[in-house]
Design an enzyme around this catalytic site. Structure first.
Site, PDB file in Angstrom:
ATOM      1  N   CYS A   1      -0.607   5.738  -1.166  1.00 53.58           N
ATOM      2  CA  CYS A   1      -1.183   5.833  -2.513  1.00 53.58           C
ATOM      3  C   CYS A   1      -0.045   5.872  -3.534  1.00 53.58           C
ATOM      4  CB  CYS A   1      -2.028   7.102  -2.610  1.00 53.58           C
ATOM      5  SG  CYS A   1      -2.680   7.401  -4.268  1.00 53.58           S
TER       6      CYS A   1
ATOM      7  N   CYS B   1       0.157   9.438  -5.242  1.00 56.27           N
ATOM      8  CA  CYS B   1       0.542  10.699  -4.597  1.00 56.27           C
ATOM      9  C   CYS B   1       1.273  10.541  -3.275  1.00 56.27           C
ATOM     10  CB  CYS B   1      -0.687  11.570  -4.386  1.00 56.27           C
ATOM     11  SG  CYS B   1      -1.733  10.998  -3.026  1.00 56.27           S
TER      12      CYS B   1
ATOM     13  N   CYS C   1      -8.609   8.183  -2.953  1.00 57.17           N
ATOM     14  CA  CYS C   1      -7.611   8.917  -2.172  1.00 57.17           C
ATOM     15  C   CYS C   1      -8.058  10.360  -1.952  1.00 57.17           C
ATOM     16  CB  CYS C   1      -6.291   8.870  -2.937  1.00 57.17           C
ATOM     17  SG  CYS C   1      -5.006   9.910  -2.245  1.00 57.17           S
TER      18      CYS C   1
ATOM     19  N   CYS D   1      -5.360  12.858  -4.043  1.00 57.59           N
ATOM     20  CA  CYS D   1      -5.266  12.941  -5.508  1.00 57.59           C
ATOM     21  C   CYS D   1      -6.541  12.467  -6.207  1.00 57.59           C
ATOM     22  CB  CYS D   1      -4.056  12.158  -6.016  1.00 57.59           C
ATOM     23  SG  CYS D   1      -4.257  10.367  -5.962  1.00 57.59           S
TER      24      CYS D   1
ATOM     25  N   CYS E   1     -11.445  -3.223   0.424  1.00 55.00           N
ATOM     26  CA  CYS E   1     -10.906  -4.149  -0.574  1.00 55.00           C
ATOM     27  C   CYS E   1     -10.121  -3.313  -1.580  1.00 55.00           C
ATOM     28  CB  CYS E   1     -12.075  -4.874  -1.222  1.00 55.00           C
ATOM     29  SG  CYS E   1     -11.578  -6.109  -2.411  1.00 55.00           S
TER      30      CYS E   1
HETATM   31 ZN   LIG Z   1      -3.409   9.616  -3.901  1.00 50.54          ZN
END
Ligand SMILES: [Zn+2]
Length: 187
Positions: A101, A104, A149, A152, A172
């Site tokens: 991510c 984060c 995510c 975060c 996707c």
């Molecule tokens: Zn994240």
């Protein structure tokens, strides 16, 4: 294979299994193979790279996120924006490694979970376990499954049921929401 043989296997096993021989050797055949990819995801993590866990929650205010992220990253992660298809350099990324991510650093996918969907967005048929939480969004009238995510809360994309077997899933993902860490350690 003769033409007749090819035709027969297309009819018998579907186009996917007929083509399987032409795809990467790592392409999983059974759910057991997928589970092995998920369990062993750390094999694709570059040596010496520290990554956070999903339960080490990262909660920031909208203004703090705005300062921390590039405007296009902020638009996707914090405002559920969608990048223009075909714009992410990660569409063509084929090296072994981990996708984390960009907000984060949580590991989300490995290179072994990626496939070419032809949509213009980086696409994956499975995720690292526990990487995402999902919700239903009605922005396009028909409900879609949004995912974000687990650490975060940043929006990453939508998951569809038209992916390749055995999972049948297409995660996707906006490329701008991802950071790729090659296994070689050289970005
Ligand atoms: Zn994240």
């Amino acid at each position: 294979m003769t033409r007749r043989g090819l035709l027969r296997s297309l009819l018998a096993g579907g186009i996917w299994s007929a083509l399987k021989g032409h795809l990467s050797a790592a392409q999983p055949v059974s759910m057991k193979d997928v589970e092995a990819l998920q369990k062993n995801w750390k094999a694709l993590l570059a040596e010496g790279v520290k990554v956070p866990l999903a339960n080490e929650q990262l909660k920031l205010s909208k203004e703090e996120w705005r300062k921390r992220l590039e405007p296009n990253e902020f638009n996707v992660l914090r405002e559920e924006g969608t990048e223009r298809p075909g714009t992410s350099p990660l569409n063509n990324e084929k090296r072994p490694g981990i996708y984390t991510c960009v907000g984060c650093g949580l590991p989300l996918f490995t290179s072994e979970m990626k496939y070419e969907s032809g949509t213009g967005w980086p696409s994956f048929f499975a995720t690292i376990p526990g990487a995402f939480e999902t919700s239903t969004d009605f922005k396009l009238i028909l409900p879609r499954t949004e995912y974000h995510c687990a650490r975060c809360g940043g929006h990453h994309g939508h998951v569809f049921n038209d992916g390749p077997p055995p999972t049948g899933k297409r995660w996707c993902n906006n490329g701008v929401a991802l950071k790729f860490i090659p296994k070689s350690g050289k970005g």
